[in-house]
Design a protein around this motif. Structure first.
Motif, short mmCIF file in Angstrom:
data_model
loop_
_atom_site.label_atom_id
_atom_site.label_comp_id
_atom_site.label_asym_id
_atom_site.label_seq_id
_atom_site.Cartn_x
_atom_site.Cartn_y
_atom_site.Cartn_z
N THR A 186 0.89 -1.23 0.04
CA THR A 186 0.00 0.20 0.11
C THR A 186 0.88 1.28 -0.08
O THR A 186 2.00 1.23 0.51
N LEU A 187 0.27 2.49 -0.57
CA LEU A 187 1.09 3.63 -0.70
C LEU A 187 1.63 4.03 0.47
O LEU A 187 2.79 4.45 0.58
N ASP A 188 1.02 3.87 1.76
CA ASP A 188 1.58 4.57 2.98
C ASP A 188 2.84 3.61 3.62
O ASP A 188 3.55 4.35 4.23
N GLN A 189 3.24 2.51 2.94
CA GLN A 189 4.46 1.81 3.24
C GLN A 189 5.58 2.45 2.82
O GLN A 189 6.64 2.18 3.23
N VAL A 190 5.38 3.38 1.76
CA VAL A 190 6.73 4.02 1.18
C VAL A 190 7.12 4.89 1.95
O VAL A 190 8.55 5.06 2.15
N ALA A 191 6.89 5.13 3.25
CA ALA A 191 7.25 5.95 4.25
C ALA A 191 8.26 5.33 5.14
O ALA A 191 9.22 5.93 5.64
N ASN A 232 11.96 12.16 6.34
CA ASN A 232 11.09 13.07 6.58
C ASN A 232 9.68 13.18 6.11
O ASN A 232 8.94 14.22 5.84
N ILE A 233 9.15 11.86 6.32
CA ILE A 233 7.60 11.86 5.98
C ILE A 233 7.03 10.80 7.01
O ILE A 233 7.83 10.11 7.50
N ARG A 234 5.66 11.31 7.39
CA ARG A 234 5.00 10.45 8.13
C ARG A 234 3.57 10.30 7.46
O ARG A 234 2.83 11.34 7.13
N PHE A 235 3.19 9.01 7.31
CA PHE A 235 2.18 8.47 6.29
C PHE A 235 1.35 7.59 7.13
O PHE A 235 1.85 6.30 7.16
N ASP A 236 0.39 8.07 7.70
CA ASP A 236 -0.30 7.13 8.49
C ASP A 236 -1.45 6.52 7.54
O ASP A 236 -2.42 7.20 6.87
#
Length: 276
Positions: free
Chosen positions: A81-86, A91-95
Motif C-alpha cells: 500500500t502507498l503508506d508503506q513507502v514512508a 522526513n515523511i509521516r504517512f498514517d
C-alpha cells in the motif's frame, strides 16, 4: 466503512520522446534509495530520471529533494500500500488511517512536519497525491493499493509552483504501468497469511494493433480479517476488504503522437484500528 473511487484520465502527448518517470541501474539500487528499471532511450544506465518538475530530468540536476522507487524496488521492499513507502523515505509521516475516520484508506500525510490531520471532505490536504498526473483532491481513499505500479516519487518541500496550492508539504507522484505496444504479457501473484489473509493481484497486456494500439488490464482483491477485537461490542478492527480494476489504452499513430486513456474503480470496506 465503505469508500468508492473512480478515476478517468485521457492524456495527449505531442513529443518525440516518451519517458516513463524513472530509471536506474540495478547496481545503483544497492544504496536502498533508488529504482530498478530499464533506462529510456537517450539515457545512460548511470542516471536516475524523474519527473519532479513535470519533465524528464536527471535527479542530480534538479533543485528538488526526491526519493524515487521503480517497480522492482517496490516489489523488493514488499510495498503493498502507498503508506508503506514512508518506511524507506526520510522526513515523511504517512498514517494508514486518519484519527476517528473509521477506515483504513483515509490518509494522513506529513512531510517535514507539514500536512493535514483532518480527513473531512471540506479539508484540503497539505501533501498532494497524483496518480498518472491526476490530482486526488481529498485524503479519503488516498491509501492506494500498490497494484501494477511503475514508479512512486516523493517530493519533499513546497511544490506549489508546478503542482498547485495543496502541496505546501510536498507531493507524491504515482505512475501506473503503461500498455506495451509490442508484446503480449501478463502476471498473477497471490499472498496468504494470518487472519485469513488472501490477496490476489494480476495484470495482462495485449497489443491490439502492432506498434500502434494496446490495452493493459490490472485487477486485485485484498482481504484480511481484523487483528483487534473491540471489547465493548466484539467488533473486529483492522480488517481489509478491497477490490479494484484498472484499464489503460495506448494509441500511438506515429512517433510524434501518443494518446493514453485510463480508468480505474476501487471499492474498499474496512474498520480501521485507531488507538489514538
Amino acid at each position: 466503512m465503505t469508500s468508492k473511487t473512480v478515476t478517468l484520465v485521457a492524456l495527449l502527448t505531442t513529443t518525440a520522446w516518451q519517458f516513463q518517470a524513472i530509471a536506474q541501474s540495478s547496481a545503483s539500487d544497492s544504496t536502498g534509495m533508488g529504482l530498478e528499471a530499464t533506462a529510456p532511450v537517450g539515457v545512460s544506465d548511470e542516471e536516475i530520471i524523474v519527473t519532479a518538475r513535470r519533465t524528464a530530468e536527471n535527479l542530480q540536476d534538479i533543485p528538488v529533494a526526491v526519493t524515487a522507487f521503480g517497480e522492482a524496488a517496490l516489489q523488493k521492499r514488499s510495498i503493498d500500500t502507498l503508506d508503506q513507502v514512508a518506511k524507506y523515505t526520510p522526513n515523511i509521516r504517512f498514517d494508514g488511517a486518519a484519527a476517528l475516520s473509521g477506515g483504513n484508506y483515509n490518509a494522513t500525510v506529513f512531510i517535514r512536519g507539514v500536512g493535514q490531520n483532518d480527513f473531512a471532505i471540506f479539508s484540503d490536504p497539505g501533501v498532494g497525491i497524483y496518480v498518472d498526473d491526476v490530482y486526488y483532491a481529498r485524503s479519503i481513499g488516498d491509501i492506494l493499493d500498490a497494484v501494477d505500479l511503475s514508479s512512486v516519487q516523493v517530493l519533499r518541500g513546497p511544490q506549489g509552483t508546478l503542482f498547485g496550492k495543496n502541496t505546501i508539504g510536498g507531493g507524491m507522484l504515482i505512475s501506473t504501468a503503461n500498455p506495451d505496444l509490442d508484446d503480449v504479457s501478463g502476471r498473477i501473484e497471490g499472498t496468504t497469511g494470518r487472519f485469513n489473509r488472501i490477496d490476489v493481484k494480476g495484470a495482462i497486456n495485449v497489443p491490439l494493433i502492432q506498434d500502434k494500439l494496446a490495452i493493459r488490464l490490472s485487477a486485485a482483491t485484498i482481504n484480511r480479517d481484523g487483528y483487534v477485537t473491540r471489547l465493548i461490542d466484539g467488533t473486529d478492527q483492522g480488517d481489509r476488504n478491497a477490490d479494484m480494476i484498472r484499464a489503460k489504452l495506448r494509441f500511438q499513430p506515429n512517433d510524434a503522437v501518443t494518446i493514453d486513456i485510463g480508468g480505474d474503480y476501487t471499492r474498499a470496506r474496512a474498520r480501521a484500528f485507531c488507538p489514538q
